[in-house]
Design a protein around this motif. Structure first.
Motif, short mmCIF file in Angstrom:
data_model
loop_
_atom_site.label_atom_id
_atom_site.label_comp_id
_atom_site.label_asym_id
_atom_site.label_seq_id
_atom_site.Cartn_x
_atom_site.Cartn_y
_atom_site.Cartn_z
N ARG A 1 53.27 118.03 18.00
CA ARG A 1 53.29 119.49 18.15
C ARG A 1 52.95 119.90 19.58
O ARG A 1 53.61 120.74 20.19
N ARG A 2 51.91 119.30 20.13
CA ARG A 2 51.46 119.67 21.47
C ARG A 2 52.48 119.26 22.53
O ARG A 2 52.58 119.92 23.57
N SER A 3 53.21 118.18 22.29
CA SER A 3 54.23 117.76 23.25
C SER A 3 55.39 118.73 23.30
O SER A 3 56.11 118.80 24.31
N TYR B 1 54.53 117.23 27.88
CA TYR B 1 54.10 116.00 27.20
C TYR B 1 52.77 116.27 26.54
O TYR B 1 52.16 117.34 26.72
N SER B 2 52.31 115.33 25.75
CA SER B 2 50.95 115.35 25.21
C SER B 2 50.40 113.94 25.30
O SER B 2 51.11 113.01 25.71
N GLY B 3 49.15 113.78 24.94
CA GLY B 3 48.52 112.47 25.01
C GLY B 3 47.95 112.04 23.68
O GLY B 3 47.48 112.87 22.88
N VAL B 4 48.02 110.74 23.40
CA VAL B 4 47.36 110.14 22.24
C VAL B 4 46.29 109.20 22.79
O VAL B 4 46.60 108.14 23.35
N ILE B 5 45.04 109.62 22.67
CA ILE B 5 43.92 108.86 23.22
C ILE B 5 43.35 107.96 22.13
O ILE B 5 43.08 108.42 21.02
N LEU B 6 43.17 106.68 22.47
CA LEU B 6 42.66 105.70 21.51
C LEU B 6 41.18 105.46 21.76
O LEU B 6 40.78 105.07 22.86
N ARG B 7 40.38 105.74 20.75
CA ARG B 7 38.95 105.40 20.82
C ARG B 7 38.75 104.11 20.04
O ARG B 7 39.01 104.06 18.83
N LEU B 8 38.31 103.07 20.75
CA LEU B 8 38.26 101.72 20.19
C LEU B 8 36.82 101.23 20.12
O LEU B 8 35.96 101.63 20.90
N ALA B 9 36.57 100.31 19.19
CA ALA B 9 35.23 99.72 19.02
C ALA B 9 35.15 98.45 19.86
O ALA B 9 34.98 97.34 19.34
N GLU C 1 53.76 95.87 40.00
CA GLU C 1 54.64 96.12 38.85
C GLU C 1 54.42 97.50 38.27
O GLU C 1 55.31 98.06 37.63
N ALA C 2 53.25 98.05 38.49
CA ALA C 2 52.91 99.37 37.96
C ALA C 2 53.13 100.46 38.99
O ALA C 2 52.55 101.55 38.89
N TYR C 3 53.99 100.20 39.99
CA TYR C 3 54.24 101.20 41.04
C TYR C 3 54.77 102.50 40.43
O TYR C 3 55.71 102.50 39.64
N GLY C 4 54.15 103.61 40.82
CA GLY C 4 54.55 104.91 40.31
C GLY C 4 53.94 105.27 38.98
O GLY C 4 54.22 106.35 38.44
N GLN C 5 53.11 104.37 38.43
CA GLN C 5 52.46 104.62 37.15
C GLN C 5 51.02 105.08 37.35
O GLN C 5 50.41 104.81 38.40
N GLY D 1 58.82 109.35 26.85
CA GLY D 1 57.60 108.61 27.19
C GLY D 1 57.12 108.82 28.61
O GLY D 1 56.23 108.11 29.07
N THR D 2 57.67 109.81 29.32
CA THR D 2 57.26 110.08 30.70
C THR D 2 56.67 111.49 30.79
O THR D 2 56.61 112.23 29.81
N PHE D 3 56.30 111.87 32.04
CA PHE D 3 55.73 113.20 32.28
C PHE D 3 56.80 114.22 32.65
O PHE D 3 56.48 115.38 32.89
#
Length: 464
Positions: A113-115, A120-128, A170-174, A209-211
């Motif tokens: 919905r927010r995207s 875009y929107s973000g999906v933030i992962l909170r991990l243990a 390899e992550a140039y521009g990211q 999947g981009t901005f």
């Protein structure tokens, strides 16, 4: 000829000064002419979504249709089991239960919905994993318990704070780091969170999947503003007519000092006293408006019927989001038209589900595999078909098929078999045991066998 050209240029410059924005070029600047913004920002899109009913309906109805049911994650694709989840494996059952506990699907629907409101929107992962949000993720122990929470984020809450600028990388521009500020959007966040965020812990949810994507509301933003202008002007005109503020016309021969003396106020306070009297008159139907040497008149605002102008802007906005107008505003003016619109709307959302939502979900699955939260499998997302007809329509088709068979009996032809009719209903063909439940095993005849007659042995005592 040169003198005439110089005179024309001078006149054009004069007109440009008198009417800025109208005669700068051969074409008008329509954004400036009609009061539209040159650039649409996220804050403007968010305000439009939260305050404009048509904009909210466009986003919310799309989400409700796309997510009218939730998918199931399967270890592999199983042919012919679309929508049948009774034979789930142990791993599939554990995933389903964990996702239900964490409300994963509803959180992903909110990110979707927010995207649509922003780019875009973000999906933030909170991990243990006992690490800060700003640290990269290695292997997370505990399997499914390693996933603690999914946080959907607006575009305005999630910004890139650092980019990779090394062309050899390899992550140039990211992004190398994100900044998450929960309080930057809306004013109802009770305990806002703010932290730096490593890219391992965030998934960008957008069409590709981009901005660089556009908001669903941006192409039709001018139409939404037009709708607000039309409805606002109509409402204001109605209010002014209903309010009926009188205009007091003073007679040339009226004596102001006598009017002030009659009202018991000094001459300099006469205007204020008249305003109070008019205000009291407007507040109640049983009030009297006493004026001396004046004539009360009312000014009415005459507005054209706004339906036609509103419909033009509404149709233009509906076209910008590829949504039928009847679906957008909820009106239905004919069974055939509404059915065709519903079919087209289902196809549109099915395409959106396959091209936008499914790839983003599978990106989350791939990320969880990388963290060892999910085992490495050929994961398949089993989701219902939005374009599939209802059971009532299926039974309707089978009934017509049976009627066709009955009509063709006269020439000895069977157009549809029973298996074909079962296929329309989404059922498997009957096997021999189901087709002939009373047939004795091993008998290939078309007739049913009857049980043999058993003759009891003769009693020797009776024979004697």
């Amino acid at each position: 000829m040169s003198a005439l050209k110089a005179l024309a240029n001078a006149a054009a410059r004069r007109l440009d000064v008198m009417f800025p924005g109208y005669f700068m070029t051969a074409k008008h600047n329509h954004y400036r002419d009609f009061g539209y913004p040159d650039k649409v920002t996220f804050d403007m899109l968010y305000a439009m979504y939260t305050r404009n009913g048509i904009a909210a309906a466009a986003v919310d109805k799309t989400i409700l249709k796309t997510w009218q049911d939730v998918p199931f994650l399967q270890e592999q694709q199983r042919d012919g089991t679309q929508g049948a989840h009774t034979k789930e494996t142990k791993a599939e059952g554990e995933i389903r239960q964990r996702f239900e506990d964490l409300r994963i699907w509803s959180r992903l629907a909110e990110a979707d919905r927010r995207s649509m409101v922003g780019s875009y929107s973000g999906v933030i992962l909170r991990l243990a994993d006992n690490k800060m949000f700003s640290e990269p993720v290695d292997t997370v122990s505990g399997g499914l318990l390693g996933l603690v929470e999914i946080i959907p984020a607006w575009e305005g809450q999630l910004q890139v704070s650092q980019w990779e600028t090394d062309e050899k990388s390899e992550a140039y521009g990211q992004p190398l780091m994100f900044q998450f500020n929960e309080a930057s959007v809306g004013d109802d966040v009770r305990q806002p969170r703010s932290f730096m965020l490593h890219p391992d812990r965030v998934i960008i949810w957008s069409r590709d999947g981009t901005f660089d994507c556009k908001s669903l509301l941006e192409p039709g933003y001018n139409d939404l503003m037009t709708l607000e202008k039309i409805s606002g002007a109509g409402g204001e005109g109605f209010w002014k007519n209903a309010k009926s503020a009188p205009v007091l016309e003073v007679d040339p021969e009226a004596k102001i000092d006598e009017m002030a003396r009659a009202m018991g106020v000094p001459v300099e306070e006469l205007v204020d006293r008249m305003n109070e009297q008019v205000e009291d008159w407007q507040k109640g139907f049983d009030k009297l408006l006493m004026i001396q040497g004046m004539q009360a008149k009312s000014l009415s605002v005459t507005l054209p019927s706004p339906e036609h102008f509103f419909a033009i802007a509404l149709q233009s906005f509906a076209a910008s989001i590829t949504m039928p107008v009847k679906i957008l505003v909820g009106s239905q003016t004919g069974e055939r038209a509404s059915t065709e619109d519903a079919t087209e709307w289902s196809q549109t959302n099915m395409a959106r589900r396959n091209n936008t939502v499914r790839p983003n979900i599978m990106e989350l699955v791939s990320r969880l595999e990388r963290f060892r939260i999910l085992p490495e499998r050929d994961w398949y997302l089993d989701w219902s078909d939005l374009t599939e007809v209802s059971m009532t329509e299926k039974i309707d088709r089978v009934t017509r098929m049976a009627d066709t068979n009955q009509k063709m009996q006269g020439i000895g032809e069977l157009v549809f078999t029973g298996d074909e009719m079962r296929e329309v209903l989404g059922k498997e063909p009957l096997n021999d045991d189901q087709r002939y439940p009373d047939r004795i095993d091993g008998n290939d005849n078309d007739e049913f066998d009857t049980p043999p007659i058993v003759v009891p042995p003769a009693d020797p005592e009776i024979e004697d």
